[in-house]
Design a protein around this motif. Structure first.
Motif, mmCIF file in Angstrom:
data_model
loop_
_atom_site.group_PDB
_atom_site.id
_atom_site.type_symbol
_atom_site.label_atom_id
_atom_site.label_comp_id
_atom_site.label_asym_id
_atom_site.label_seq_id
_atom_site.Cartn_x
_atom_site.Cartn_y
_atom_site.Cartn_z
ATOM 1 N N HIS A 187 0.825 -1.212 0.000
ATOM 2 C CA HIS A 187 0.000 0.000 0.000
ATOM 3 C C HIS A 187 0.861 1.264 0.000
ATOM 4 O O HIS A 187 0.392 2.326 -0.397
ATOM 5 C CB HIS A 187 -0.965 0.011 1.182
ATOM 6 C CG HIS A 187 -0.338 -0.067 2.534
ATOM 7 N ND1 HIS A 187 0.609 -0.996 2.876
ATOM 8 C CD2 HIS A 187 -0.530 0.682 3.654
ATOM 9 C CE1 HIS A 187 0.969 -0.837 4.130
ATOM 10 N NE2 HIS A 187 0.301 0.184 4.623
ATOM 11 N N THR A 219 -3.255 -2.793 0.322
ATOM 12 C CA THR A 219 -3.564 -1.738 -0.638
ATOM 13 C C THR A 219 -4.275 -0.602 0.066
ATOM 14 O O THR A 219 -4.971 -0.808 1.069
ATOM 15 C CB THR A 219 -4.446 -2.268 -1.783
ATOM 16 O OG1 THR A 219 -4.701 -1.223 -2.724
ATOM 17 C CG2 THR A 219 -5.782 -2.784 -1.273
ATOM 18 N N MET A 220 -4.101 0.612 -0.445
ATOM 19 C CA MET A 220 -4.950 1.722 -0.030
ATOM 20 C C MET A 220 -6.292 1.555 -0.726
ATOM 21 O O MET A 220 -6.358 1.146 -1.900
ATOM 22 C CB MET A 220 -4.339 3.062 -0.422
ATOM 23 C CG MET A 220 -2.996 3.359 0.216
ATOM 24 S SD MET A 220 -3.134 3.609 2.017
ATOM 25 C CE MET A 220 -1.433 4.155 2.372
ATOM 26 N N ALA A 278 -3.359 1.373 -5.344
ATOM 27 C CA ALA A 278 -4.548 1.847 -4.631
ATOM 28 C C ALA A 278 -5.820 1.508 -5.396
ATOM 29 O O ALA A 278 -5.876 1.611 -6.621
ATOM 30 C CB ALA A 278 -4.457 3.355 -4.405
ATOM 31 N N ILE A 304 -6.738 -3.785 3.602
ATOM 32 C CA ILE A 304 -7.092 -2.494 3.020
ATOM 33 C C ILE A 304 -6.948 -1.394 4.074
ATOM 34 O O ILE A 304 -7.511 -1.493 5.166
ATOM 35 C CB ILE A 304 -8.537 -2.497 2.487
ATOM 36 C CG1 ILE A 304 -8.778 -3.701 1.572
ATOM 37 C CG2 ILE A 304 -8.835 -1.198 1.741
ATOM 38 C CD1 ILE A 304 -10.239 -3.914 1.212
ATOM 39 N N SER A 305 -6.187 -0.358 3.735
ATOM 40 C CA SER A 305 -6.097 0.834 4.563
ATOM 41 C C SER A 305 -6.923 1.924 3.906
ATOM 42 O O SER A 305 -6.798 2.152 2.700
ATOM 43 C CB SER A 305 -4.639 1.285 4.696
ATOM 44 O OG SER A 305 -4.533 2.430 5.517
#
Length: 328
Positions: A187, A219-220, A278, A304-305
C-alpha cells in the motif's frame, strides 16, 4: 473467496483530536465486523501528529471491546522498539481478554523518525539487526512455559499467531525461513511486491504454526458511490504523501477539489508511483481494480487501509468494500 481485512492507523484528522480518532477506530472495528472482514489491525507509529495508535496494544484492546468475533491485532508492532518479553506480556494479555481473536504482526522498521526511535530503545541498531533472534525469543515466551526459564505472564502458553510484515525481499526470506504468514506493505512500498511474494512462496518451510505459505497483500482503498466522489476523498492521501516528501507532516488533511496546483510534476509522478496499487472508485471501477490486484498477487488475503478524512465516508467505504468482496 479472498479474505478482506482492515488496517487502521487511528488517524487524527484536521479539526479533530486523538480522542476523536480513538472513537472513530472503535466505530471502524465494529463496521468491519458487521461487513464480514476477517481482521482489524492497527499499526505502531510514534511522534506523528496525525496518528493516535502509538500505544498500539491499548488501541487494539479498544477495537476488541467494540467487537465480538473479528480478529484483532497489529500491523504491526515494530519489534526493534521493544523487549520481546514486554510484547509477549502485552499480547498475552490481549489473548486473555479476547481469546482466539488476537494476531501479532511484526515489523523491523522503527515506525518513526530516528530521534524518536532512539528514545524508544537506545540500542536501536542492535535491535534491528537482532530482529530474527527477537522473533524466536518472542515465540518462546508465547509457547509452552518452561518453569526453569523466564516466563511471560500473561503470555506463556497463549500461542498468539505471529506474522512477518515487510516491504522488501529481506522480510520474504525471513517469513519463509520461519514458516510464518507474510504480509507485504504494497500500500506504500509497491516496488518489490512480486519478487518478495515469489521468494516467500518458493522458499517457504513449514512450521508448527503454518504448513503452507499464506500471503496478505496490502492496498490503499477508497470507495464511494461514484468515481468522482472517491477520487475527491482520495486527495486526502495524495496530500499526505506530498506533505511527507516535503517533511511537513501534520494531521490528516481534508480533501480538496483538485491536486492541480498543490503538487509539482515530480511530486505527482512519485506519489502516483507509490500509490499505484490503490483501489479507488465507485463500485464498478473499484471492483475491477481489486480483481486485477488479486489476480496479480494471488494473495490469500487483502489488507485495506482507508485514509479518508470523514469518519462517515470511511465507514461507507468499509461497507462498500465488504459488499464488493461478496460479489467477487
Amino acid at each position: 473467496m479472498t479474505a478482506f481485512s482492515i488496517l487502521d492507523l487511528c488517524p487524527i484528522v484536521e479539526g479533530g483530536t486523538a480522542r476523536d480518532a480513538l472513537a472513530s477506530t472503535r466505530r471502524m472495528a465494529k463496521q468491519a465486523e458487521d461487513a464480514g472482514y476477517t481482521r482489524f489491525w492497527l499499526a505502531e507509529h510514534h511522534g506523528m501528529k496525525g496518528i493516535a495508535s502509538a500505544a498500539t496494544s491499548l488501541v487494539i484492546a479498544e477495537a476488541g471491546n467494540a467487537t465480538t468475533t473479528i480478529r484483532i491485532g497489529s500491523g504491526g508492532i515494530m519489534l526493534p522498539n521493544h523487549a520481546p518479553l514486554v510484547i509477549a506480556e502485552q499480547f498475552g494479555t490481549l489473548e486473555a481478554l479476547f481469546p482466539g481473536r488476537v494476531d501479532l504482526g511484526l515489523g523491523r522498521a522503527p515506525g518513526t523518525d530516528m530521534n524518536t526511535a532512539r528514545a524508544l530503545r537506545r540500542n536501536l541498531e542492535a535491535g534491528a539487526n537482532s530482529f530474527p533472534d527477537d522473533i524466536i525469543e518472542l515465540q518462546y515466551y508465547l509457547g509452552e512455559p518452561d518453569e526453569r526459564m523466564l516466563l511471560a505472564v500473561p503470555g506463556a502458553g497463549s500461542h498468539v499467531p505471529l506474522w512477518i510484515l515487510g516491504s522488501s525481499i529481506y522480510s520474504a526470506h525471513l517469513a519463509a525461513a520461519l514458516g510464518l504468514p507474510y504480509a507485504f506493505a504494497s500500500h506504500f512500498a509497491p516496488d518489490m511486491l512480486m519478487e518478495a511474494l515469489d521468494i516467500y512462496r518458493s522458499k517457504f518451510t513449514p512450521s508448527a504454526q503454518l504448513d503452507a505459505p499464506y500471503v496478505m497483500a496490502a492496498t490503499m482503498g477508497v470507495m464511494a458511490d461514484t468515481d468522482a466522489e472517491a477520487n475527491h476523498l482520495f486527495t486526502t492521501l495524495q496530500q499526505t504523501f506530498v506533505n511527507m516528501r516535503r517533511n511537513a507532516r501534520g494531521k490528516m488533511p481534508r480533501p480538496i477539489d483538485t491536486m492541480d496546483g498543490f503538487w509539482s510534476e515530480m511530486e505527482q509522478i512519485a506519489v502516483e508511483h507509490t500509490l499505484r496499487y490503490a483501489v479507488v472508485g465507485g463500485p464498478e471501477t473499484a471492483s475491477r481494480k481489486m480483481q486485477d490486484f488479486i489476480a496479480a498477487t494471488k494473495a490469500d488475503e487483502i489488507m485495506i487501509s482507508m485514509p479518508i478524512h470523514s469518519i462517515e465516508a470511511r465507514l461507507k467505504s468499509v461497507e462498500l468494500f465488504g459488499a464488493m468482496r461478496s460479489a467477487l
